[in-house]
Design an enzyme around this catalytic site. Structure first.
Site, PDB file in Angstrom:
ATOM      1  N   HIS A 293       0.834  -1.212   0.000  1.00 56.16           N
ATOM      2  CA  HIS A 293       0.000   0.000   0.000  1.00 56.16           C
ATOM      3  C   HIS A 293       0.866   1.258   0.000  1.00 56.16           C
ATOM      4  CE1 HIS A 293      -3.123  -2.871   1.082  1.00 56.16           C
ATOM      5  NE2 HIS A 293      -4.035  -1.921   0.985  1.00 56.16           N
ATOM      6  N   PRO A 294       0.391   2.317  -0.640  1.00 56.99           N
ATOM      7  CA  PRO A 294       1.130   3.586  -0.616  1.00 56.99           C
ATOM      8  C   PRO A 294       0.856   4.340   0.684  1.00 56.99           C
ATOM      9  CG  PRO A 294      -0.915   3.896  -1.786  1.00 56.99           C
ATOM     10  CD  PRO A 294      -0.862   2.420  -1.396  1.00 56.99           C
TER      11      PRO A 294
ATOM     12  N   SER B 112      -6.506   3.999  -5.709  1.00 56.71           N
ATOM     13  CA  SER B 112      -5.950   4.717  -4.563  1.00 56.71           C
ATOM     14  C   SER B 112      -6.002   6.224  -4.795  1.00 56.71           C
ATOM     15  CB  SER B 112      -4.512   4.249  -4.313  1.00 56.71           C
ATOM     16  OG  SER B 112      -4.013   4.806  -3.121  1.00 56.71           O
TER      17      SER B 112
ATOM     18  N   VAL C 130      -2.245   2.227   6.874  1.00 62.88           N
ATOM     19  CA  VAL C 130      -3.312   1.942   5.908  1.00 62.88           C
ATOM     20  C   VAL C 130      -4.656   2.303   6.549  1.00 62.88           C
ATOM     21  CG1 VAL C 130      -4.499   0.139   4.592  1.00 62.88           C
ATOM     22  CG2 VAL C 130      -1.998   0.137   4.747  1.00 62.88           C
TER      23      VAL C 130
ATOM     24  N   ALA D 279      -8.926   3.153   5.315  1.00 61.91           N
ATOM     25  CA  ALA D 279      -9.937   3.273   4.255  1.00 61.91           C
ATOM     26  C   ALA D 279     -10.289   4.758   4.122  1.00 61.91           C
ATOM     27  CB  ALA D 279     -11.168   2.442   4.591  1.00 61.91           C
TER      28      ALA D 279
END
Lengths: 174, 174
Positions: free
Chosen positions: A67-68, A84, A120, A122
């Site tokens: 993930h970035p 993303s 991370v 949402a």
């Protein structure tokens, strides 16, 4: 898109469509295809989540490491995945001022150093005002608990992306 | 590149460098980073292979499904990864005539239909003259045996890619 269509896909089509339900982990969609046919979207989602849960801890950490950062280098450089970019833009993370960007960069770096994976979240269920506080809060938590929380966020992201792809009304963002 | 340098990498650098040791599966490199420090290249390779071996069958099939066909659509469209393009070019698969391409496309399609994953072969250890015969031969094998063979090819490809990255003399191709 209905389940009949999903169940008729060969693995190449399936990975093209669902390959980024888990960010930059097409391997997971490619594995889930083995479980077809799927009875409905919950069933499809269940197989994505079960694959994540069955991985050894290193694999779960590996998912997070694909993930970035939020509002990080990849957003600046334009190398985010389409999903993303849309999610980070929707949360207002593209319009931070310099001081906000710096604050987030510092928190992201502290988080990565502490846990060995990026923060991370949402982003579609949050916004630019809430992100730094949430990051600072999670930075204080025990590593094992934080790994579980972070994987929970991966699943929330995956659920929203699946809803977009399957056209579930009410869940899909703009 | 020496192991001291590898062991000093943060996970972002590590995934940038080793993310395609297993084709389009950066998740695996990202997981292997959890096992650092690595004593030498064999130790690093061992952790890649152990991760593959520990996956459930669906995950192993998933790895294979992230690979392109040999001399397939992606080669035509220019969407192969840099590593795969170099390997397929080295084996002469970019200079097939129309009849050879058609023959391979037919065999690839039969193989995918039979096994549910694409034909994977360490192209650098083969060449355009040998590929169709090898594909036709493997097409006849029992599925469980063929899965093992195909994962063995994934490991051969990974070993050669690691040797390129680590500068091991003698193994690296041009």
């Amino acid at each position: 898109m209905d389940m009949e269509k999903v169940n008729s896909m060969d693995f190449g089509e399936f990975v093209d469509v669902f390959g980024n339900v888990v960010e930059r982990c097409p391997l997971i969609a490619a594995a889930v295809w083995s479980q077809r046919p799927f009875s409905n979207s919950e069933d499809l989602e269940k197989h994505f989540f079960a694959f994540i849960d069955a991985l050894p801890q290193s694999g779960q950490e590996g998912i997070l490491r694909c993930h970035p950062d939020l509002a990080g280098r990849e957003l600046q450089q334009g190398t985010l995945t389409a999903e993303s970019r849309r999610e980070q833009r929707g949360a207002g993370l593209m319009s931070l001022d310099a001081a906000e960007r710096l604050r987030l960069a510092e928190l992201n770096a502290q988080y990565r150093a502490r846990f060995g994976f990026p923060f991370v979240l949402a982003a579609r269920l949050s916004d630019r005002a809430a992100v730094p506080g949430e990051l600072a809060r999670r930075l204080q938590r025990p590593p094992a608990e934080e790994l579980r929380t972070a994987l929970g966020e991966v699943k929330k992201i995956g659920r929203l992306r699946l809803a977009d792809l399957l056209g579930a009304a009410g869940l899909a963002g703009p």
